[in-house]
Design a protein around this motif. Structure first.
Motif, PDB file in Angstrom:
ATOM      1  N   SER A   2       0.858  -1.186   0.000  1.00  4.88           N
ATOM      2  CA  SER A   2       0.000   0.000   0.000  1.00  4.88           C
ATOM      3  C   SER A   2       0.893   1.234   0.000  1.00  4.88           C
ATOM      4  O   SER A   2       2.095   1.145   0.223  1.00  4.88           O
ATOM      5  CB  SER A   2      -0.938   0.004   1.204  1.00  4.88           C
ATOM      6  N   GLY A   4       0.736   5.896   0.476  1.00  3.98           N
ATOM      7  CA  GLY A   4      -0.007   7.083   0.855  1.00  3.98           C
ATOM      8  C   GLY A   4       0.014   8.109  -0.263  1.00  3.98           C
ATOM      9  O   GLY A   4       0.982   8.217  -1.006  1.00  3.98           O
ATOM     10  N   VAL A  37      -4.294  -1.006  -2.416  1.00  5.12           N
ATOM     11  CA  VAL A  37      -4.698  -0.168  -1.283  1.00  5.12           C
ATOM     12  C   VAL A  37      -3.828   1.085  -1.235  1.00  5.12           C
ATOM     13  O   VAL A  37      -2.608   1.012  -1.374  1.00  5.12           O
ATOM     14  CB  VAL A  37      -4.573  -0.948   0.039  1.00  5.12           C
ATOM     15  N   CYS A  39      -3.629   5.083   0.944  1.00  8.27           N
ATOM     16  CA  CYS A  39      -4.071   5.751   2.166  1.00  8.27           C
ATOM     17  C   CYS A  39      -4.055   7.265   2.011  1.00  8.27           C
ATOM     18  O   CYS A  39      -3.234   7.817   1.278  1.00  8.27           O
ATOM     19  CB  CYS A  39      -3.150   5.380   3.321  1.00  8.27           C
ATOM     20  N   ALA A  41      -3.951  10.406   4.725  1.00  9.31           N
ATOM     21  CA  ALA A  41      -3.833  10.807   6.127  1.00  9.31           C
ATOM     22  C   ALA A  41      -4.669  12.065   6.378  1.00  9.31           C
ATOM     23  O   ALA A  41      -4.911  12.858   5.464  1.00  9.31           O
ATOM     24  CB  ALA A  41      -2.367  11.076   6.467  1.00  9.31           C
ATOM     25  N   CYS A  80      -9.365   2.483  -0.605  1.00  9.05           N
ATOM     26  CA  CYS A  80      -8.769   3.673   0.013  1.00  9.05           C
ATOM     27  C   CYS A  80      -8.937   3.568   1.528  1.00  9.05           C
ATOM     28  O   CYS A  80     -10.026   3.249   2.021  1.00  9.05           O
ATOM     29  CB  CYS A  80      -9.442   4.940  -0.498  1.00  9.05           C
ATOM     30  N   ARG A  81      -7.877   3.828   2.237  1.00  9.85           N
ATOM     31  CA  ARG A  81      -7.910   3.790   3.704  1.00  9.85           C
ATOM     32  C   ARG A  81      -7.648   5.192   4.235  1.00  9.85           C
ATOM     33  O   ARG A  81      -6.711   5.862   3.816  1.00  9.85           O
ATOM     34  CB  ARG A  81      -6.841   2.845   4.270  1.00  9.85           C
ATOM     35  N   ALA A  82      -8.493   5.615   5.152  1.00  6.68           N
ATOM     36  CA  ALA A  82      -8.337   6.916   5.800  1.00  6.68           C
ATOM     37  C   ALA A  82      -7.545   6.729   7.085  1.00  6.68           C
ATOM     38  O   ALA A  82      -7.858   5.856   7.892  1.00  6.68           O
ATOM     39  CB  ALA A  82      -9.707   7.509   6.113  1.00  6.68           C
ATOM     40  N   LEU A  83      -6.515   7.526   7.246  1.00  4.52           N
ATOM     41  CA  LEU A  83      -5.697   7.481   8.453  1.00  4.52           C
ATOM     42  C   LEU A  83      -6.101   8.660   9.328  1.00  4.52           C
ATOM     43  O   LEU A  83      -5.520   9.735   9.267  1.00  4.52           O
ATOM     44  CB  LEU A  83      -4.200   7.541   8.093  1.00  4.52           C
TER      45      LEU A  83
END
Length: 94
Positions: A2, A4, A37, A39, A41, A80-83
């Motif tokens: 993954s 960012g 994936v 991310c 932030a 998509c991953r939100a940090l």
């Protein structure tokens, strides 16, 4: 694997006058269409909202709703991953 997304990629993709607009926009489109994936932030989202809507940074700044919509479109992607600091952060911040 993954990775960012950097705020500069988001800014260049939103700024049609940028010499990097096409490359950044194409990169984000590949991210959206892919399955890898990635991310975002909270500080990246906040920085993007602040800069993309600022008249001394963009010749034609985005409205707050346009900038937030761009972030939300990415966050809606299943890969998509939100940090964030806490669950529900985006809704409160928005």
């Amino acid at each position: 694997m993954s990775f960012g997304i950097d705020v500069n990629i988001l800014l260049y993709a939103s700024d049609r006058s940028s010499p990097w607009h096409e490359k950044a926009s194409a990169f984000l489109q590949r991210c959206a269409a892919g399955s890898e994936v990635f991310c975002i932030a909270w500080v990246t989202a906040q920085s993007y909202l602040r800069m993309a809507t600022h008249g001394s940074i963009f010749a034609q700044p985005l409205s707050a709703d346009e900038a937030a919509g761009n972030v939300e479109a990415l966050l809606a992607l299943p890969h998509c991953r939100a940090l964030w600091e806490d669950e529900g952060f985006w809704e409160v911040y928005r």
